[in-house]
Design a protein around this motif. Structure first.
Motif, PDB file in Angstrom:
ATOM      1  N   ASN A  87       0.804  -1.229   0.000  1.00 53.21           N
ATOM      2  CA  ASN A  87       0.000   0.000   0.000  1.00 53.21           C
ATOM      3  C   ASN A  87       0.834   1.275   0.000  1.00 53.21           C
ATOM      4  N   LEU A  88       2.148   1.172  -0.030  1.00 57.96           N
ATOM      5  CA  LEU A  88       3.014   2.356  -0.017  1.00 57.96           C
ATOM      6  C   LEU A  88       2.867   3.144  -1.317  1.00 57.96           C
ATOM      7  N   THR A  89       2.729   4.467  -1.198  1.00 60.05           N
ATOM      8  CA  THR A  89       2.605   5.329  -2.373  1.00 60.05           C
ATOM      9  C   THR A  89       3.568   6.509  -2.271  1.00 60.05           C
ATOM     10  N   THR A  90       3.723   7.181  -3.386  1.00 62.56           N
ATOM     11  CA  THR A  90       4.540   8.390  -3.420  1.00 62.56           C
ATOM     12  C   THR A  90       3.954   9.461  -2.511  1.00 62.56           C
ATOM     13  N   SER A  91       2.647   9.521  -2.450  1.00 64.15           N
ATOM     14  CA  SER A  91       1.985  10.511  -1.594  1.00 64.15           C
ATOM     15  C   SER A  91       2.350  10.312  -0.132  1.00 64.15           C
ATOM     16  N   ASN A  92       2.422   9.055   0.329  1.00 65.45           N
ATOM     17  CA  ASN A  92       2.798   8.791   1.721  1.00 65.45           C
ATOM     18  C   ASN A  92       4.189   9.344   2.030  1.00 65.45           C
ATOM     19  N   ILE A  93       5.140   9.007   1.196  1.00 66.12           N
ATOM     20  CA  ILE A  93       6.524   9.421   1.432  1.00 66.12           C
ATOM     21  C   ILE A  93       6.653  10.929   1.319  1.00 66.12           C
ATOM     22  N   SER A  94       6.067  11.517   0.293  1.00 65.50           N
ATOM     23  CA  SER A  94       6.169  12.962   0.100  1.00 65.50           C
ATOM     24  C   SER A  94       5.500  13.731   1.242  1.00 65.50           C
ATOM     25  N   TYR A  95       4.373  13.234   1.727  1.00 65.70           N
ATOM     26  CA  TYR A  95       3.655  13.910   2.809  1.00 65.70           C
ATOM     27  C   TYR A  95       4.433  13.846   4.131  1.00 65.70           C
ATOM     28  N   ASP A  96       5.019  12.691   4.418  1.00 61.01           N
ATOM     29  CA  ASP A  96       5.695  12.511   5.703  1.00 61.01           C
ATOM     30  C   ASP A  96       7.136  13.013   5.730  1.00 61.01           C
ATOM     31  N   PHE A  97       7.839  12.998   4.593  1.00 58.69           N
ATOM     32  CA  PHE A  97       9.264  13.365   4.590  1.00 58.69           C
ATOM     33  C   PHE A  97       9.571  14.687   3.894  1.00 58.69           C
ATOM     34  N   HIS A  98       8.694  15.178   3.069  1.00 50.66           N
ATOM     35  CA  HIS A  98       8.871  16.459   2.350  1.00 50.66           C
ATOM     36  C   HIS A  98      10.234  16.557   1.644  1.00 50.66           C
ATOM     37  N   PRO A  99      10.573  15.604   0.786  1.00 48.67           N
ATOM     38  CA  PRO A  99      11.877  15.689   0.117  1.00 48.67           C
ATOM     39  C   PRO A  99      11.913  16.839  -0.889  1.00 48.67           C
ATOM     40  N   SER A 100      13.061  17.466  -0.998  1.00 46.26           N
ATOM     41  CA  SER A 100      13.232  18.573  -1.939  1.00 46.26           C
ATOM     42  C   SER A 100      13.919  18.104  -3.218  1.00 46.26           C
ATOM     43  N   PHE A 101      13.824  16.825  -3.510  1.00 39.49           N
ATOM     44  CA  PHE A 101      14.478  16.224  -4.665  1.00 39.49           C
ATOM     45  C   PHE A 101      13.577  15.141  -5.235  1.00 39.49           C
ATOM     46  N   GLN A 102      13.898  14.675  -6.416  1.00 43.89           N
ATOM     47  CA  GLN A 102      13.199  13.534  -7.024  1.00 43.89           C
ATOM     48  C   GLN A 102      13.758  12.255  -6.397  1.00 43.89           C
ATOM     49  N   TYR A 103      12.923  11.239  -6.262  1.00 46.01           N
ATOM     50  CA  TYR A 103      13.400   9.999  -5.639  1.00 46.01           C
ATOM     51  C   TYR A 103      12.725   8.780  -6.253  1.00 46.01           C
ATOM     52  N   ARG A 104      13.368   7.657  -5.981  1.00 41.94           N
ATOM     53  CA  ARG A 104      12.831   6.350  -6.372  1.00 41.94           C
ATOM     54  C   ARG A 104      13.161   5.377  -5.244  1.00 41.94           C
ATOM     55  N   VAL A 105      12.151   4.720  -4.716  1.00 44.80           N
ATOM     56  CA  VAL A 105      12.317   3.741  -3.645  1.00 44.80           C
ATOM     57  C   VAL A 105      11.918   2.380  -4.210  1.00 44.80           C
ATOM     58  N   VAL A 106      12.797   1.392  -4.042  1.00 42.79           N
ATOM     59  CA  VAL A 106      12.530   0.031  -4.550  1.00 42.79           C
ATOM     60  C   VAL A 106      12.711  -0.962  -3.405  1.00 42.79           C
ATOM     61  N   ILE A 107      11.681  -1.767  -3.170  1.00 44.12           N
ATOM     62  CA  ILE A 107      11.749  -2.832  -2.168  1.00 44.12           C
ATOM     63  C   ILE A 107      11.647  -4.156  -2.920  1.00 44.12           C
ATOM     64  N   THR A 108      12.685  -4.994  -2.806  1.00 48.19           N
ATOM     65  CA  THR A 108      12.771  -6.230  -3.570  1.00 48.19           C
ATOM     66  C   THR A 108      12.914  -7.421  -2.630  1.00 48.19           C
ATOM     67  N   ASP A 109      12.017  -8.396  -2.751  1.00 48.16           N
ATOM     68  CA  ASP A 109      12.097  -9.640  -1.972  1.00 48.16           C
ATOM     69  C   ASP A 109      13.152 -10.522  -2.626  1.00 48.16           C
ATOM     70  N   ILE A 110      14.224 -10.841  -1.887  1.00 47.77           N
ATOM     71  CA  ILE A 110      15.306 -11.658  -2.450  1.00 47.77           C
ATOM     72  C   ILE A 110      15.396 -13.023  -1.761  1.00 47.77           C
ATOM     73  N   SER A 111      14.369 -13.386  -1.003  1.00 50.87           N
ATOM     74  CA  SER A 111      14.390 -14.662  -0.281  1.00 50.87           C
ATOM     75  C   SER A 111      14.145 -15.820  -1.246  1.00 50.87           C
ATOM     76  N   SER A 112      14.420 -17.012  -0.748  1.00 49.76           N
ATOM     77  CA  SER A 112      14.235 -18.204  -1.586  1.00 49.76           C
ATOM     78  C   SER A 112      12.973 -18.973  -1.216  1.00 49.76           C
ATOM     79  N   TYR A 113      12.045 -18.342  -0.517  1.00 53.25           N
ATOM     80  CA  TYR A 113      10.794 -19.010  -0.180  1.00 53.25           C
ATOM     81  C   TYR A 113       9.996 -19.269  -1.464  1.00 53.25           C
ATOM     82  N   PRO A 114       9.298 -20.422  -1.542  1.00 54.18           N
ATOM     83  CA  PRO A 114       8.559 -20.735  -2.772  1.00 54.18           C
ATOM     84  C   PRO A 114       7.328 -19.857  -2.988  1.00 54.18           C
ATOM     85  N   HIS A 115       6.743 -19.345  -1.939  1.00 56.66           N
ATOM     86  CA  HIS A 115       5.553 -18.513  -2.090  1.00 56.66           C
ATOM     87  C   HIS A 115       5.863 -17.119  -1.540  1.00 56.66           C
ATOM     88  N   ALA A 116       5.499 -16.147  -2.308  1.00 61.85           N
ATOM     89  CA  ALA A 116       5.751 -14.765  -1.893  1.00 61.85           C
ATOM     90  C   ALA A 116       4.617 -13.882  -2.370  1.00 61.85           C
TER      91      ALA A 116
END
Length: 162
Positions: free
Chosen positions: A79-108
């Motif tokens: 449910n994370l959105t750009t609006s959440n991050i921009s509202y709570d942190f007020h960055p003065s720059f462009q950004y990109r946040v990437v969360i990647t699951d790198i585990s070896s579990y069969p179901h994700a």
């Protein structure tokens, strides 16, 4: 003639021009040095913003599972959105946040990396005003969808540019 000295205006003009020129060169060098120092300070401050945002995201209440630093709840990640991050942190720059699951579990639940960005990162960062900075950190993601729940290993990547 004799003992009377004569001081004229024309003898003082060259000396005054030399002093005025020296003062002008001094203040020009001072201004140039301070301007260069300020630019370097801005670049250093900008370079520190990516690790700072990364650290703040690891402890972000809209991502963490029961307030644990570096442990994300899968539902909050989805449910994370750009609006959440921009509202709570007020960055003065462009950004990109990437969360990647790198585990070896069969179901994700997070089969594709979760990408939240204000704009597409530039292909040629040499034309940027302050630069392009990347910071990466390992995190865990709590998946409650199995009998006892699982902690999946993931990476949190932050890219900023301006």
């Amino acid at each position: 003639m004799g003992r009377r000295g004569v001081a004229g205006f024309l003898e003082e003009v060259p000396a005054a021009w030399i002093v005025i020129t020296a003062l002008f060169l001094f203040f020009a060098a001072l201004f140039s040095g301070l301007n260069s120092f300020e630019r370097r300070q801005q670049n250093v401050t900008f370079a520190e913003q990516a690790p700072l945002l990364l650290s703040d995201l690891r402890d972000y209440k809209n991502l963490t599972y029961q307030g644990e630093v570096g442990v994300f709840d899968v539902f909050k990640v989805l449910n994370l959105t750009t609006s959440n991050i921009s509202y709570d942190f007020h960055p003065s720059f462009q950004y990109r946040v990437v969360i990647t699951d790198i585990s070896s579990y069969p179901h994700a639940w997070l089969t594709q990396p979760k990408v939240v960005e204000t704009a597409v990162p530039p292909t040629n960062p040499s034309g940027l005003k302050q630069g392009f900075v990347t910071s990466v950190s390992p995190v865990d993601i709590w998946f409650p969808g199995v009998p006892y729940g699982e902690y999946h290993t993931a990476t949190l990547s932050v890219e900023i540019w301006n």
